[in-house]
Design an enzyme around this catalytic site. Structure first.
Site, short mmCIF file in Angstrom:
data_model
loop_
_atom_site.label_atom_id
_atom_site.label_comp_id
_atom_site.label_asym_id
_atom_site.label_seq_id
_atom_site.Cartn_x
_atom_site.Cartn_y
_atom_site.Cartn_z
N ASP A 101 -7.75 -20.81 13.09
CA ASP A 101 -8.12 -19.40 13.18
C ASP A 101 -9.08 -19.24 14.34
O ASP A 101 -10.21 -19.73 14.28
CB ASP A 101 -8.76 -18.91 11.88
CG ASP A 101 -8.87 -17.39 11.85
OD1 ASP A 101 -9.20 -16.80 12.89
OD2 ASP A 101 -8.65 -16.80 10.77
N ARG A 147 3.49 -12.19 6.91
CA ARG A 147 4.45 -11.21 7.40
C ARG A 147 5.70 -11.95 7.85
O ARG A 147 5.64 -13.01 8.48
CB ARG A 147 3.87 -10.41 8.57
CG ARG A 147 2.95 -9.29 8.15
CD ARG A 147 3.74 -8.15 7.50
NE ARG A 147 2.88 -7.04 7.11
CZ ARG A 147 2.35 -6.91 5.91
NH1 ARG A 147 2.56 -7.84 4.98
NH2 ARG A 147 1.62 -5.85 5.61
N ASP A 149 7.86 -15.12 0.87
CA ASP A 149 7.76 -13.86 0.13
C ASP A 149 8.03 -12.68 1.05
O ASP A 149 8.13 -11.55 0.58
CB ASP A 149 6.37 -13.71 -0.50
CG ASP A 149 6.27 -12.45 -1.35
OD1 ASP A 149 7.08 -12.32 -2.29
OD2 ASP A 149 5.39 -11.61 -1.08
N GLU A 177 13.27 -6.04 5.39
CA GLU A 177 13.17 -6.00 3.93
C GLU A 177 13.70 -4.66 3.42
O GLU A 177 13.26 -3.62 3.91
CB GLU A 177 11.72 -6.19 3.49
CG GLU A 177 11.14 -7.52 3.90
CD GLU A 177 9.65 -7.66 3.58
OE1 GLU A 177 9.11 -8.75 3.79
OE2 GLU A 177 9.04 -6.66 3.14
N HIS A 237 8.88 -9.80 -1.52
CA HIS A 237 7.58 -9.24 -1.11
C HIS A 237 6.79 -8.83 -2.34
O HIS A 237 6.28 -7.71 -2.45
CB HIS A 237 7.78 -8.04 -0.17
CG HIS A 237 6.59 -7.80 0.72
ND1 HIS A 237 6.71 -7.37 2.03
CD2 HIS A 237 5.26 -7.91 0.50
CE1 HIS A 237 5.52 -7.22 2.56
NE2 HIS A 237 4.61 -7.55 1.64
#
Length: 320
Positions: free
Chosen positions: A171, A232, A256, A261, A280
């Site tokens: 990160d 995402r 997920d 979608e 999701h």
């Protein structure tokens, strides 16, 4: 009375919003720019789901708009800077589902590690045998790599403490000392791909992160690596991922989120025994849904009252 238009989506509870707001609240189709412009004409507030395209063109066309309240964490479907240029406040709900998403992340990881879904399909098809799926490896002593180290990744790290994993993270916006305090080693993205047995994606979708897990990234991972994505769908090149799962470049994936979608019936990742896909749903619990709508209402109520909302998105934040 102010008018608030909400996406016609099951996660958005329009009755709860009506009860909390001194406003007219209407549900509408918002999946296209044309639908959104038509539905939101004259509205002061917009409450939107992940699939609502709140583009600069839409914002420019809505002269009365004061707030875009994203019913969720990510704001990649909202042009935050265009909103700021037009005096429109953008909010999200950053912490309503932290426990749920972290739990779902670990669930997908363990499902892939233990080949649970593949075993289930095999038994339903008449099979019965531990050897009838891909190789299963011991969890203890493996390395989990977290891509991004925000609240969701931090909670995931807490949940896996009992599994005796080494945890590393990439990160660029979190320093090494802060990670070390959570017993996490800060590494470069290349090092994470090379070292991690499990790669878990938690990054926001931005111009810099879109497609970050491409063929080269997958090739850099270990051949027994497991990829989990509760961030995402756009973070992953899905064509490259299918190829990597089919040819053994990596072992499995738990997803997920997808780029589109819901997916088409012929989506390249559906039907693979080493890929688990959920709809999701990582955010979902009844408690999280209630918290989400209460927070959305608080944000909208504040802006309509001329106040700064609790969850305002700063258009100048580094990660946008």
């Amino acid at each position: 009375m102010p008018r608030v238009v909400a996406s016609d989506d099951p996660m958005i509870d329009t009755e709860r919003l009506r009860a909390a707001l001194d406003a007219e609240v209407v549900a509408a189709e918002t999946d296209s720019e044309d639908d959104l412009r038509a539905a939101a004409a004259g509205a002061q507030g917009l409450v939107v789901d992940v699939n609502t395209p709140v583009t600069a063109a839409v914002i420019d066309a809505l002269d009365d708009l004061e707030i875009v309240a994203r019913a969720g964490v990510g704001v990649d479907n909202v042009d935050v800077r265009a909103a700021a240029d037009n005096g429109v406040t953008v909010t999200n709900v950053p912490d309503y589902c932290t426990d749920e998403v972290a739990t779902h992340t670990v669930t997908l990881l363990l499902d892939c590690v233990r080949a649970v879904a593949a075993y289930d399909r095999d038994v339903r098809d008449g099979g019965w045998g531990w050897e009838r799926t891909r190789a299963v490896r011991r969890v203890r002593g493996r390395t989990l790599g977290l891509v991004s180290f925000g609240p969701l990744a931090r909670r995931t790290r807490e949940l896996v403490r009992g599994f005796d994993l080494d945890v590393i993270a990439y990160d660029p916006y979190v320093d090494a000392d802060e990670m070390a305090a959570a017993d996490v080693e800060k590494v470069t993205l290349d090092a994470l791909y090379e070292r991690a047995d499990y790669v878990s994606l938690h990054a926001p979708l931005t111009d810099d992160t879109r497609g970050m897990v491409d063929a080269d990234a997958l090739a850099a991972m270990r051949d027994h690596a497991i990829l989990v994505n509760t961030g995402r769908g756009g973070l992953v090149d899905e064509t490259a991922l299918r190829a990597a799962l089919e040819d053994g470049t990596i072992a499995a994936a738990g997803l997920d989120v997808l780029t589109e979608e819901p997916p088409a019936a012929d989506h390249p990742l559906l039907g693979l025994d080493n890929c688990v896909v959920t709809p999701h749903a990582a955010w979902y619990s009844e408690e999280a849904r209630d918290d989400l709508n209460d927070a959305v209402a608080a944000n909208v109520r504040a802006v309509l009252a001329g106040e700064t909302p609790p969850d305002r998105i700063d258009p100048d934040t580094d990660w946008l």
